[in-house]
Design a protein around this motif. Structure first.
Motif, PDB file in Angstrom:
ATOM      1  N   GLU A 201       0.827  -1.211   0.000  1.00 26.05           N
ATOM      2  CA  GLU A 201       0.000   0.000   0.000  1.00 26.05           C
ATOM      3  C   GLU A 201       0.859   1.258   0.000  1.00 26.05           C
ATOM      4  O   GLU A 201       0.553   2.237  -0.691  1.00 26.05           O
ATOM      5  N   GLU A 408     -18.798  -3.366   7.388  1.00 23.85           N
ATOM      6  CA  GLU A 408     -18.573  -1.916   7.414  1.00 23.85           C
ATOM      7  C   GLU A 408     -17.329  -1.541   6.618  1.00 23.85           C
ATOM      8  O   GLU A 408     -17.310  -0.529   5.915  1.00 23.85           O
ATOM      9  N   LEU A 409     -16.278  -2.353   6.732  1.00 29.82           N
ATOM     10  CA  LEU A 409     -15.077  -2.073   5.974  1.00 29.82           C
ATOM     11  C   LEU A 409     -15.327  -2.205   4.474  1.00 29.82           C
ATOM     12  O   LEU A 409     -14.798  -1.417   3.673  1.00 29.82           O
ATOM     13  N   ARG A 412     -17.170   0.884   3.365  1.00 27.29           N
ATOM     14  CA  ARG A 412     -16.278   2.052   3.307  1.00 27.29           C
ATOM     15  C   ARG A 412     -15.380   1.974   2.078  1.00 27.29           C
ATOM     16  O   ARG A 412     -15.162   2.987   1.393  1.00 27.29           O
ATOM     17  N   GLN A 413     -14.863   0.794   1.779  1.00 27.01           N
ATOM     18  CA  GLN A 413     -14.006   0.650   0.603  1.00 27.01           C
ATOM     19  C   GLN A 413     -14.775   0.995  -0.667  1.00 27.01           C
ATOM     20  O   GLN A 413     -14.261   1.695  -1.544  1.00 27.01           O
ATOM     21  N   LEU A 416     -15.391   4.827  -0.835  1.00 31.63           N
ATOM     22  CA  LEU A 416     -14.181   5.586  -1.128  1.00 31.63           C
ATOM     23  C   LEU A 416     -13.722   5.361  -2.565  1.00 31.63           C
ATOM     24  O   LEU A 416     -13.162   6.265  -3.198  1.00 31.63           O
ATOM     25  N   ALA A 457      -7.195   7.546   0.645  1.00 35.35           N
ATOM     26  CA  ALA A 457      -8.103   6.905   1.599  1.00 35.35           C
ATOM     27  C   ALA A 457      -8.623   5.575   1.058  1.00 35.35           C
ATOM     28  O   ALA A 457      -8.832   4.619   1.824  1.00 35.35           O
ATOM     29  N   TYR A 458      -8.837   5.490  -0.247  1.00 39.59           N
ATOM     30  CA  TYR A 458      -9.302   4.232  -0.835  1.00 39.59           C
ATOM     31  C   TYR A 458      -8.263   3.134  -0.649  1.00 39.59           C
ATOM     32  O   TYR A 458      -8.597   1.997  -0.281  1.00 39.59           O
ATOM     33  N   ALA A 461      -8.244   2.059   2.908  1.00 34.64           N
ATOM     34  CA  ALA A 461      -9.419   1.245   3.237  1.00 34.64           C
ATOM     35  C   ALA A 461      -9.229  -0.193   2.765  1.00 34.64           C
ATOM     36  O   ALA A 461      -9.618  -1.146   3.454  1.00 34.64           O
ATOM     37  N   ARG A 462      -8.645  -0.369   1.587  1.00 29.88           N
ATOM     38  CA  ARG A 462      -8.391  -1.725   1.098  1.00 29.88           C
ATOM     39  C   ARG A 462      -7.413  -2.456   2.021  1.00 29.88           C
ATOM     40  O   ARG A 462      -7.594  -3.635   2.325  1.00 29.88           O
ATOM     41  N   ALA A 464      -6.914  -1.787   5.189  1.00 28.50           N
ATOM     42  CA  ALA A 464      -7.601  -2.044   6.460  1.00 28.50           C
ATOM     43  C   ALA A 464      -8.465  -3.289   6.366  1.00 28.50           C
ATOM     44  O   ALA A 464      -8.552  -4.080   7.315  1.00 28.50           O
ATOM     45  N   ARG A 465      -9.080  -3.475   5.227  1.00 27.56           N
ATOM     46  CA  ARG A 465      -9.904  -4.678   5.050  1.00 27.56           C
ATOM     47  C   ARG A 465      -9.029  -5.922   4.985  1.00 27.56           C
ATOM     48  O   ARG A 465      -9.404  -6.983   5.503  1.00 27.56           O
TER      49      ARG A 465
END
Length: 495
Positions: A201, A408-409, A412-413, A416, A457-458, A461-462, A464-465
């Motif tokens: 990332e 939720e993740l 959000r992904q 975003l 942020a995208y 988010a990926r 984080a997932r």
């Protein structure tokens, strides 16, 4: 007489039996226990997947995880602790058997007759003095030699199972250390996967920032040309180049993050931190979620829970050993060998000697030491019970949390991703409107910053997932296929 003898033997054998202390069931730990995880799918009870990192379909990740599983210092330290615990278990078990040792003694002793109650002295030589040339009378003395060769045997009979309980506790410690090793291996695998995706990332963030710098440089060039020919206000050029310099600083910051992530990853796989780590170009697609299984299955699957249970079992055995130390003990000792004043006679059977003895020891008064040891063992067992309960509760919480935040993740992904696409379109639209004189240049700058933030942020988010999926695998107790599960309690001890 025969019946009484048989009864005595049965009582002695019964005293040697050590029962396994029981660990509390799930219903005794959690109020209103559930048959399945609340956040899981109703039919989601398939077996847990081993080698879960292969589900991301990244050969480099699999290679790094397997390498860390062999070379990581934390894992090798855990391996060494297992070997120490194994040796300690053998030490404790040795006390169950007779102790045999061989001994060879050799001594020479000089004694005088006066020391034996005689008053004879050596005669005085002519001209004065003693025969050895001394100037005074000497007391008569003699020298004796003594040699012995013995085999000594000592054995404490484990009438009440105290030694057996200590041995069982040491074996439970060994099994717990083996489970802790499995837990460390799983934790390191998760750390490698998290660090790997963090590095991927970070490199993608650099690419996004580099593309943004290139775009801002082109915009600054065009705005500068417009200002130079008098079409745009001078302030627009200053704002354009200020925004470009700010983007360059952001790019440098993201490159710094890559350098730190790369060298941290090197340490995990025990490589020299040269900053040369091969990774995929982009984060992989999220694989399907793993089956969650059943809550009760965690008690038999997760290594940290198994280790906590074994620690509880060891504490129970030590409490039993402390209680049985209050009972009388029987020690048997024996010795056989030869003894002579001549070394050559040590192998002569005519000089054979032997002895055998037994002793019964009953503690009477030790200032309350034994009772205090029992109370301390009870306290340690109570602590182990709560530590086991805390570990189970933490495990259940980790699984439920990872399952609950998954949706939720994903939401959000998705949001975003759509925002990043819209922001990219907004940059082109706002710049065209600026060129047409419809919008101020500050609108262009705002749309550019929004696009950069949305893309960054995208990607976050990926990742984080990805991390949540790793946490879920770790919480469910997935691990290495070649890690044979250790038994959850010590083997039966000899009677």
């Amino acid at each position: 007489m025969l019946r009484r003898t048989a009864l005595l033997v049965a009582l002695l054998l019964g005293g040697c039996t050590v029962g396994t202390p029981a660990a509390p069931e799930l219903g005794a730990i959690v109020a209103d226990p559930r048959e399945r995880f609340v956040a899981a799918e109703p039919a989601d009870a398939a077996p847990i997947v081993d080698a879960w990192w292969t589900r991301f379909e990244d050969p480099l990740l699999s290679e790094y995880v397997e390498r860390a599983g062999v070379h990581n210092p934390s894992i090798l330290q855990a391996v060494a602790r297992v070997e120490q615990a194994r040796a300690q278990a053998r030490v404790a078990r040795a006390d169950l058997y007779p102790q045999i040792s061989g001994r060879f003694n050799a001594s020479r002793q000089r004694q005088n007759l006066a020391g034996l109650g005689f008053s004879e002295i050596l005669p005085t030589a002519p001209g004065g003095g003693t025969p050895d040339g001394g100037g005074e009378d000497e007391v008569a003395s003699f020298v004796t030699d003594s040699f012995s060769l013995n085999a000594n045997v000592s054995w404490e009979l484990d009438l009440w199972g105290r030694i057996s309980a200590q041995s069982a506790a040491a074996r439970a410690d060994f099994l717990a250390s083996a489970e802790n090793l499995r837990a460390v291996r799983q934790s390191i695998a998760a750390q490698v996967a998290r660090s790997y995706f963090n590095l991927v990332e970070a490199r993608q963030q650099v690419e996004v920032s580099r593309a943004m710098v290139a775009a801002l440089a082109e915009i600054a060039r065009q705005v500068g040309n417009r200002v130079d020919v008098g079409v745009a206000a001078p302030g627009d050029k200053a704002l354009a180049f200020a925004n470009l310099d700010q983007a360059r600083a952001g790019l440098s910051q993201r490159r710094e993050a890559v350098e730190r992530a790369t060298r941290g990853f090197d340490a995990l796989i025990r490589a020299y931190p040269d900053g040369e780590v091969a990774t995929a170009d982009a984060l992989p697609e999220i694989p399907p979620p793993p089956p969650a299984g059943l809550p009760a299955g965690l008690l038999a699957r997760r290594p940290d829970i198994r280790a906590a249970r074994l620690n509880l079992i060891a504490a129970g055995y030590r409490e039993a050993a402390a209680e049985r130390a209050l009972l009388p003990g029987i020690n048997l000792t024996g010795s056989a060998g030869t003894s002579s004043s001549e070394l050559s006679n040590l192998l002569d059977g005519n000089f054979f000697v032997w002895s055998i003895a037994g002793a019964i020891l009953q503690p009477i008064f030790q200032g309350g030491r034994l009772r205090a040891q029992v109370e301390a063992a009870e306290g340690r067992q109570a602590e182990a019970v709560e530590a086991y309960a805390e570990t189970v509760l933490q495990a259940l919480s980790e699984v439920e949390t990872a399952l609950a935040v998954e949706e939720e993740l994903a939401t959000r992904q998705l949001a975003l991703g759509a925002a990043a696409e819209a922001a990219e379109s907004a940059v082109a639209i706002s710049f065209n409107r600026y060129l047409a004189g419809l919008d101020p240049f500050i609108t262009v700058l705002q749309s550019q910053q929004t696009a950069l933030d949305a893309s960054s942020a995208y990607l976050a988010a990926r990742r984080a997932r990805m991390e949540n999926r790793i946490d879920l695998h770790l919480a469910l107790g997935g691990g290495f296929e070649d890690a044979a599960p250790a038994p959850t309690q010590p083997e039966p001890l000899p009677q």
